[in-house]
Design a protein around this motif. Structure first.
Motif, PDB file in Angstrom:
ATOM      1  N   GLY A  38      55.227  -9.099 -21.968  1.00  0.00           N
ATOM      2  CA  GLY A  38      56.156 -10.031 -21.352  1.00  0.00           C
ATOM      3  C   GLY A  38      56.109 -11.425 -21.938  1.00  0.00           C
ATOM      4  N   LEU A  39      55.195 -11.652 -22.884  1.00  0.00           N
ATOM      5  CA  LEU A  39      55.061 -12.971 -23.497  1.00  0.00           C
ATOM      6  C   LEU A  39      56.072 -13.136 -24.628  1.00  0.00           C
ATOM      7  CD1 LEU A  39      51.166 -13.152 -23.851  1.00  0.00           C
ATOM      8  CD2 LEU A  39      52.587 -14.326 -22.153  1.00  0.00           C
ATOM      9  N   PRO A  40      56.481 -14.389 -24.898  1.00  0.00           N
ATOM     10  CA  PRO A  40      57.308 -14.627 -26.088  1.00  0.00           C
ATOM     11  C   PRO A  40      56.558 -14.160 -27.338  1.00  0.00           C
ATOM     12  CG  PRO A  40      57.199 -16.584 -24.706  1.00  0.00           C
ATOM     13  CD  PRO A  40      56.215 -15.604 -24.147  1.00  0.00           C
ATOM     14  N   TYR A  41      57.309 -13.833 -28.379  1.00  0.00           N
ATOM     15  CA  TYR A  41      56.730 -13.254 -29.587  1.00  0.00           C
ATOM     16  C   TYR A  41      55.626 -14.128 -30.191  1.00  0.00           C
ATOM     17  CZ  TYR A  41      56.839 -10.138 -33.607  1.00  0.00           C
ATOM     18  OH  TYR A  41      56.507  -9.230 -34.561  1.00  0.00           O
ATOM     19  N   GLY A  42      55.847 -15.438 -30.256  1.00  0.00           N
ATOM     20  CA  GLY A  42      54.829 -16.347 -30.802  1.00  0.00           C
ATOM     21  C   GLY A  42      53.545 -16.320 -29.982  1.00  0.00           C
ATOM     22  N   MET A  76      59.461 -13.238 -37.095  1.00  0.00           N
ATOM     23  CA  MET A  76      59.439 -14.536 -36.414  1.00  0.00           C
ATOM     24  C   MET A  76      60.551 -15.446 -36.935  1.00  0.00           C
ATOM     25  SD  MET A  76      55.478 -15.635 -36.101  1.00  0.00           S
ATOM     26  CE  MET A  76      54.652 -15.271 -34.580  1.00  0.00           C
ATOM     27  N   ASN A  77      61.038 -16.306 -36.043  1.00  0.00           N
ATOM     28  CA  ASN A  77      62.001 -17.311 -36.471  1.00  0.00           C
ATOM     29  C   ASN A  77      61.231 -18.495 -37.074  1.00  0.00           C
ATOM     30  OD1 ASN A  77      61.325 -19.316 -34.448  1.00  0.00           O
ATOM     31  ND2 ASN A  77      62.513 -18.151 -32.960  1.00  0.00           N
ATOM     32  N   PRO A  78      61.901 -19.445 -37.713  1.00  0.00           N
ATOM     33  CA  PRO A  78      61.198 -20.561 -38.371  1.00  0.00           C
ATOM     34  C   PRO A  78      60.309 -21.393 -37.438  1.00  0.00           C
ATOM     35  CG  PRO A  78      63.438 -20.437 -39.180  1.00  0.00           C
ATOM     36  CD  PRO A  78      63.331 -19.445 -38.044  1.00  0.00           C
ATOM     37  N   ASN A  79      60.731 -21.595 -36.197  1.00  0.00           N
ATOM     38  CA  ASN A  79      59.906 -22.362 -35.252  1.00  0.00           C
ATOM     39  C   ASN A  79      58.626 -21.614 -34.901  1.00  0.00           C
ATOM     40  OD1 ASN A  79      61.753 -24.465 -35.160  1.00  0.00           O
ATOM     41  ND2 ASN A  79      62.787 -23.666 -33.354  1.00  0.00           N
ATOM     42  N   GLU A  80      58.752 -20.303 -34.667  1.00  0.00           N
ATOM     43  CA  GLU A  80      57.582 -19.486 -34.365  1.00  0.00           C
ATOM     44  C   GLU A  80      56.636 -19.433 -35.572  1.00  0.00           C
ATOM     45  OE1 GLU A  80      59.461 -16.254 -31.212  1.00  0.00           O
ATOM     46  OE2 GLU A  80      59.754 -15.952 -33.370  1.00  0.00           O
ATOM     47  N   LEU A 139      52.821 -20.570 -35.744  1.00  0.00           N
ATOM     48  CA  LEU A 139      51.807 -19.646 -36.243  1.00  0.00           C
ATOM     49  C   LEU A 139      50.983 -20.302 -37.348  1.00  0.00           C
ATOM     50  CD1 LEU A 139      50.546 -16.772 -36.356  1.00  0.00           C
ATOM     51  CD2 LEU A 139      52.302 -16.236 -38.062  1.00  0.00           C
ATOM     52  N   MET A 140      51.628 -21.047 -38.228  1.00  0.00           N
ATOM     53  CA  MET A 140      50.932 -21.739 -39.302  1.00  0.00           C
ATOM     54  C   MET A 140      49.900 -22.706 -38.724  1.00  0.00           C
ATOM     55  SD  MET A 140      52.460 -24.065 -42.465  1.00  0.00           S
ATOM     56  CE  MET A 140      53.957 -23.119 -42.440  1.00  0.00           C
ATOM     57  N   ASP A 141      50.293 -23.453 -37.707  1.00  0.00           N
ATOM     58  CA  ASP A 141      49.353 -24.373 -37.046  1.00  0.00           C
ATOM     59  C   ASP A 141      48.193 -23.604 -36.423  1.00  0.00           C
ATOM     60  OD1 ASP A 141      50.984 -26.504 -37.736  1.00  0.00           O
ATOM     61  OD2 ASP A 141      51.976 -26.594 -35.778  1.00  0.00           O
ATOM     62  N   THR A 142      48.488 -22.468 -35.801  1.00  0.00           N
ATOM     63  CA  THR A 142      47.447 -21.650 -35.172  1.00  0.00           C
ATOM     64  C   THR A 142      46.453 -21.136 -36.201  1.00  0.00           C
ATOM     65  OG1 THR A 142      48.949 -20.980 -33.395  1.00  0.00           O
ATOM     66  CG2 THR A 142      47.015 -19.589 -33.770  1.00  0.00           C
ATOM     67  N   ILE A 143      46.955 -20.633 -37.324  1.00  0.00           N
ATOM     68  CA  ILE A 143      46.064 -20.101 -38.362  1.00  0.00           C
ATOM     69  C   ILE A 143      45.208 -21.208 -38.953  1.00  0.00           C
ATOM     70  CG2 ILE A 143      45.971 -18.972 -40.620  1.00  0.00           C
ATOM     71  CD1 ILE A 143      48.570 -17.475 -39.764  1.00  0.00           C
ATOM     72  N   ARG A 144      45.805 -22.376 -39.204  1.00  0.00           N
ATOM     73  CA  ARG A 144      45.016 -23.522 -39.696  1.00  0.00           C
ATOM     74  C   ARG A 144      43.921 -23.886 -38.694  1.00  0.00           C
ATOM     75  NH1 ARG A 144      49.599 -26.780 -40.446  1.00  0.00           N
ATOM     76  NH2 ARG A 144      50.557 -26.295 -42.398  1.00  0.00           N
ATOM     77  N   PHE A 145      44.282 -23.910 -37.419  1.00  0.00           N
ATOM     78  CA  PHE A 145      43.322 -24.239 -36.363  1.00  0.00           C
ATOM     79  C   PHE A 145      42.154 -23.260 -36.373  1.00  0.00           C
ATOM     80  CE2 PHE A 145      41.713 -23.591 -32.067  1.00  0.00           C
ATOM     81  CZ  PHE A 145      41.327 -24.878 -31.734  1.00  0.00           C
ATOM     82  N   VAL A 146      42.454 -21.975 -36.473  1.00  0.00           N
ATOM     83  CA  VAL A 146      41.408 -20.948 -36.497  1.00  0.00           C
ATOM     84  C   VAL A 146      40.516 -21.140 -37.716  1.00  0.00           C
ATOM     85  CG1 VAL A 146      40.988 -18.470 -36.795  1.00  0.00           C
ATOM     86  CG2 VAL A 146      42.667 -19.257 -35.129  1.00  0.00           C
ATOM     87  N   SER A 201      56.642 -19.939 -47.563  1.00  0.00           N
ATOM     88  CA  SER A 201      56.443 -21.230 -46.898  1.00  0.00           C
ATOM     89  C   SER A 201      55.189 -21.186 -46.028  1.00  0.00           C
ATOM     90  CB  SER A 201      57.668 -21.629 -46.076  1.00  0.00           C
ATOM     91  OG  SER A 201      57.901 -20.694 -45.040  1.00  0.00           O
ATOM     92  N   LEU A 202      54.950 -20.059 -45.368  1.00  0.00           N
ATOM     93  CA  LEU A 202      53.730 -19.892 -44.580  1.00  0.00           C
ATOM     94  C   LEU A 202      52.505 -19.869 -45.496  1.00  0.00           C
ATOM     95  CD1 LEU A 202      52.323 -19.319 -41.823  1.00  0.00           C
ATOM     96  CD2 LEU A 202      52.662 -16.906 -42.298  1.00  0.00           C
ATOM     97  N   VAL A 203      52.604 -19.099 -46.573  1.00  0.00           N
ATOM     98  CA  VAL A 203      51.492 -18.982 -47.518  1.00  0.00           C
ATOM     99  C   VAL A 203      51.134 -20.349 -48.095  1.00  0.00           C
ATOM    100  CG1 VAL A 203      50.834 -18.047 -49.782  1.00  0.00           C
ATOM    101  CG2 VAL A 203      51.939 -16.570 -48.096  1.00  0.00           C
ATOM    102  N   SER A 204      52.131 -21.079 -48.561  1.00  0.00           N
ATOM    103  CA  SER A 204      51.853 -22.370 -49.193  1.00  0.00           C
ATOM    104  C   SER A 204      51.371 -23.406 -48.181  1.00  0.00           C
ATOM    105  CB  SER A 204      53.082 -22.883 -49.941  1.00  0.00           C
ATOM    106  OG  SER A 204      54.150 -23.101 -49.054  1.00  0.00           O
ATOM    107  N   GLY A 205      51.710 -23.222 -46.915  1.00  0.00           N
ATOM    108  CA  GLY A 205      51.271 -24.159 -45.884  1.00  0.00           C
ATOM    109  C   GLY A 205      49.865 -23.898 -45.368  1.00  0.00           C
ATOM    110  N   ILE A 206      49.282 -22.756 -45.715  1.00  0.00           N
ATOM    111  CA  ILE A 206      47.965 -22.386 -45.201  1.00  0.00           C
ATOM    112  C   ILE A 206      46.923 -22.218 -46.298  1.00  0.00           C
ATOM    113  CG2 ILE A 206      46.646 -20.578 -44.027  1.00  0.00           C
ATOM    114  CD1 ILE A 206      49.132 -19.924 -42.444  1.00  0.00           C
TER     115      ILE A 206
END
Length: 146
Positions: A45-49, A76-80, A84-91, A107-112
């Motif tokens: 029941g949670l949003p995908y992100g 995932m859409n661009p906002n999600e 996710l990128m922020d979450t992975i960096r945080f982890v 874009s995700l790869v280069s951002g992480i």
């Protein structure tokens, strides 16, 4: 000692102590990922992100040294994806672990990623610092379509 005929198991005092500690650890992880207010909801029941954050929190509960993420941004859409990128960096930065990311979203790869290995049909095409690898003509032809 308590015996439950419904469940057919013995539950000794150490069981309750362990269960309480596991519940506390789970709630701590949910709080870290800002999901503690949704603890009573079904994951479906949670949003995908939020589902992706929950999956990562669940994996972290086992205290791994390596976190393998296989195309976590799929669907995932661009906002999600940005969240996710922020979450992975945080982890990566706060849980003292290596993250192995398999992903086609550049874009995700280069951002992480600090380092990047590019495979093409199972063969190593290029490896090195992310910015340099993404400028490699063979990588551009194989993955970026230019």
């Amino acid at each position: 000692y308590k015996y439950s005929t419904l469940e057919g198991v013995f539950r000794l005092p150490r069981y309750f102590k362990l269960e309480k500690a596991m519940d506390a650890k789970a709630m701590e992880l949910l709080k870290v990922f800002e999901l503690d207010d949704k603890a009573s909801l079904l994951a479906s029941g949670l949003p995908y992100g939020d589902q992706r954050k929950l999956e990562i929190a669940r994996a972290l509960a086992t205290q791994p040294k390596l976190l393998l993420l296989d195309e976590p941004a799929a669907g995932m859409n661009p906002n999600e994806t940005a969240e996710l990128m922020d979450t992975i960096r945080f982890v990566r930065d706060n849980f003292d672990m290596t993250v192995l990311l398999i992903e086609h979203d550049m874009s995700l790869v280069s951002g992480i990623c600090e380092k990047l290995s590019v495979l093409n049909f199972g063969q190593l095409l290029c490896e090195g610092k992310t910015a340099e690898v993404l400028k490699n003509p063979e990588v551009i032809t194989a993955y970026l379509g230019e």
